[in-house]
Write an enzyme that holds these catalytic residues in place. Structure first.
Site, short mmCIF file in Angstrom:
data_model
loop_
_atom_site.label_atom_id
_atom_site.label_comp_id
_atom_site.label_asym_id
_atom_site.label_seq_id
_atom_site.Cartn_x
_atom_site.Cartn_y
_atom_site.Cartn_z
N GLY A 133 0.78 -1.13 0.07
CA GLY A 133 0.02 -0.13 -0.14
C GLY A 133 0.81 1.19 0.10
O GLY A 133 0.27 2.48 0.18
N ILE A 161 11.14 -5.56 -3.61
CA ILE A 161 12.45 -5.22 -3.35
C ILE A 161 13.55 -5.82 -4.14
O ILE A 161 13.48 -7.02 -4.22
CB ILE A 161 12.71 -5.84 -1.82
CG1 ILE A 161 11.54 -5.40 -0.82
CG2 ILE A 161 13.82 -5.36 -1.07
CD1 ILE A 161 11.38 -3.65 -0.86
N THR A 162 14.39 -4.94 -4.67
CA THR A 162 15.43 -5.38 -5.70
C THR A 162 16.36 -6.16 -4.68
O THR A 162 16.95 -5.62 -3.83
CB THR A 162 15.70 -4.26 -6.37
OG1 THR A 162 15.16 -3.54 -7.30
CG2 THR A 162 17.10 -4.85 -7.20
N ARG A 244 18.34 8.31 -9.38
CA ARG A 244 17.18 8.92 -10.43
C ARG A 244 18.02 9.22 -11.75
O ARG A 244 17.45 8.90 -12.95
CB ARG A 244 16.62 10.23 -9.84
CG ARG A 244 15.90 9.84 -8.86
CD ARG A 244 14.20 9.77 -9.39
NE ARG A 244 13.13 9.08 -8.29
CZ ARG A 244 12.50 9.72 -7.48
NH1 ARG A 244 12.79 11.42 -7.47
NH2 ARG A 244 11.83 9.15 -6.76
N GLN A 280 10.82 6.33 -46.41
CA GLN A 280 10.80 7.40 -45.30
C GLN A 280 10.08 7.11 -44.01
O GLN A 280 10.67 7.62 -43.03
CB GLN A 280 9.94 8.42 -46.01
CG GLN A 280 9.79 9.78 -45.38
CD GLN A 280 8.99 10.76 -45.78
OE1 GLN A 280 7.70 10.73 -45.80
NE2 GLN A 280 9.46 11.73 -46.44
N GLN A 337 10.09 -2.39 -34.25
CA GLN A 337 9.14 -2.36 -35.18
C GLN A 337 9.96 -2.43 -36.80
O GLN A 337 9.45 -2.95 -37.51
CB GLN A 337 8.38 -1.16 -35.31
CG GLN A 337 7.25 -0.85 -36.48
CD GLN A 337 5.90 -1.72 -36.19
OE1 GLN A 337 5.85 -2.23 -35.24
NE2 GLN A 337 5.32 -1.83 -37.29
N HIS A 339 12.55 -3.93 -37.15
CA HIS A 339 13.03 -5.55 -37.49
C HIS A 339 11.83 -6.46 -37.92
O HIS A 339 11.98 -7.62 -38.17
CB HIS A 339 13.62 -5.94 -36.38
CG HIS A 339 15.03 -5.54 -36.24
ND1 HIS A 339 15.40 -4.39 -35.64
CD2 HIS A 339 16.21 -6.29 -36.36
CE1 HIS A 339 16.47 -4.32 -35.59
NE2 HIS A 339 17.26 -5.40 -36.10
N GLU A 364 12.08 3.22 -8.68
CA GLU A 364 12.63 4.18 -8.06
C GLU A 364 12.05 5.50 -8.38
O GLU A 364 12.82 6.66 -8.86
CB GLU A 364 14.41 4.14 -8.38
CG GLU A 364 14.91 3.03 -7.60
CD GLU A 364 16.42 3.17 -7.86
OE1 GLU A 364 16.92 4.23 -7.89
OE2 GLU A 364 16.97 2.17 -7.88
N THR A 366 8.00 6.74 -10.43
CA THR A 366 7.26 6.36 -11.86
C THR A 366 7.24 7.63 -12.26
O THR A 366 7.71 8.83 -11.95
CB THR A 366 5.75 6.11 -11.26
OG1 THR A 366 5.27 6.98 -10.69
CG2 THR A 366 5.78 4.64 -10.47
#
Length: 390
Positions: A133, A161-162, A244, A280, A337, A339, A364, A366
């Site tokens: 939460g 949690i990384t 950041r 193009q 796209q 490829h 870290e 949004t």
């Protein structure tokens, strides 16, 4: 005078990192893809350790770690340049000799037990603030720590949690005074796994496997408070701010590599008797990607420069992260796209990058939080439009 050139030392650091990536990491890419297709870790921990020691042999150890702890103590700009080069490959690697920046708030005993072993690679930490939460709203955390004699007893749940599955200790932000909240009511604790907390992996659409951490009345000695009681929110923000500009810095390298893949494909893939790069529609995707890549590069370097100048990095880092992470997502989408069907397969690394970089717009901070920070700073008069040069 405004000088956009790199110093000789910065050029040397960048070129050394680029050569390490080319020689040591890129050759592992096919093996990483194969292992990940089989549900295995892309690189084994022992392999990462060997690579880190190899990098250490030519001086790359502890990029941000102070020299007194054996690190390089590089500037933020230098760190951004190195991270950009690492971003040119998807092989999961970072240089060794690092520790969470807030671990340097440790007292003498904590340095011996946590900081120094983390720098040397003997121990592994994770930073635990996010909760089911309380994601972007860090002030909404509910994990509590109550005094019990000389100890603290922690109860609650952390999520996404990384490094939480591998860590042997966690830096846990918990509520110690609900009335004060984030203004003196949060505290940071150093909590060893063997004190009783557990972790469960969270399967994601990418290769990252964060963890849910469970604290069921985990007892922690009073001397395991990191910093001061009530200082937890300040330390948490310091930890978050550090990453950041680093996240979009990695995106710059990814953009460069992806764009090069698109250029090579556009000049060799033939349809209707000519290279698809003659169309193009393809040219514009490549041009837009180059423009956005260069804009992101300078925003990231400027944000790093503000850190080196001792300025508060919040506003400029928010701009860099918002624009930089969105840029790498747009570039990855265009390159896939270009490829066509092959870009969507697991035979090429493009779809893997596509899934990985999507995370960078979330963790870290949004996109929405970065926009909130930028707009709030302007609306409240903390920053003026176009005030980058004073």
């Amino acid at each position: 005078m405004v000088d956009f050139s790199l110093s000789e030392e910065q050029q040397a650091i960048r070129e050394t990192t680029r050569e390490f990536v080319r020689r040591e990491l890129m050759p592992l890419e096919n093996e990483v893809l194969r292992r990940e297709r089989e549900g295995l870790p892309g690189v084994e921990p022992e392999q990462i350790r060997d690579l880190r020691l190899k990098a250490k042999s030519f001086g790359f150890w502890g990029l941000s770690t102070p020299e007194e702890y054996g690190g390089m103590d590089l500037s933020a700009v230098d760190q951004a340049l190195i991270t950009s080069e690492l971003g040119r490959t998807f092989v999961p690697f970072s240089f060794g000799g690092e520790a969470d920046n807030i671990l340097f708030e440790s007292n003498e005993e904590q340095r011996k037990e946590y900081l120094l072993p983390t720098i040397s690679g003997e121990r592994k930490s994770c930073f635990a603030i996010t909760e089911p939460g309380a994601g972007s709203d860090t002030r909404a955390i509910r994990t509590t720590a109550r005094r019990d004699g000389d100890d603290w007893v922690i109860r609650g749940e952390k999520t996404f949690i990384t490094g939480g599955n591998e860590a042997d200790f966690a830096i846990v932000i918990a509520v110690t005074d609900a009335d004060k909240g984030s203004k003196g009511g949060f505290t940071a604790f150093l909590v060893d796994r063997d004190r009783g907390w557990t972790s469960d992996p969270i399967v994601t659409m990418g290769q990252a496997v964060p963890a849910t951490l469970n604290f069921d009345d985990v007892r922690v000695p009073g001397d395991h408070v990191l910093g001061e009681v009530g200082q937890g929110y300040e330390l948490a923000m310091r930890w978050i701010m550090k990453g950041r500009f680093i996240i979009p810095a990695r995106g710059i390298g990814a953009c460069e590599r992806l764009l090069q893949l698109a250029i090579e494909h556009a000049t060799t893939r033939q349809t209707f008797g000519s290279a698809i790069g003659d169309n193009q529609a393809i040219q514009w995707m490549i041009a837009d990607s180059e423009v956005e890549l260069e804009a992101a590069r300078w925003l990231v370097l400027y944000a790093a420069w503000t850190v080196d100048q001792g300025r508060h990095p919040q506003h400029d880092s928010a701009i860099a992260k918002l624009y930089g992470t969105n840029t790498v997502n747009r570039v990855a989408d265009r390159v896939l796209q270009i490829h066509g069907g092959m870009g969507y397969t697991k035979e090429l690394p493009i779809e893997r990058w596509f899934r990985e970089v999507r995370l960078w717009r979330i963790f870290e901070g949004t996109d929405e939080m970065q926009r909130l920070i930028i707009s709030r700073d302007l609306l409240r008069g903390y920053r003026k439009p176009g005030a980058h040069f004073g």
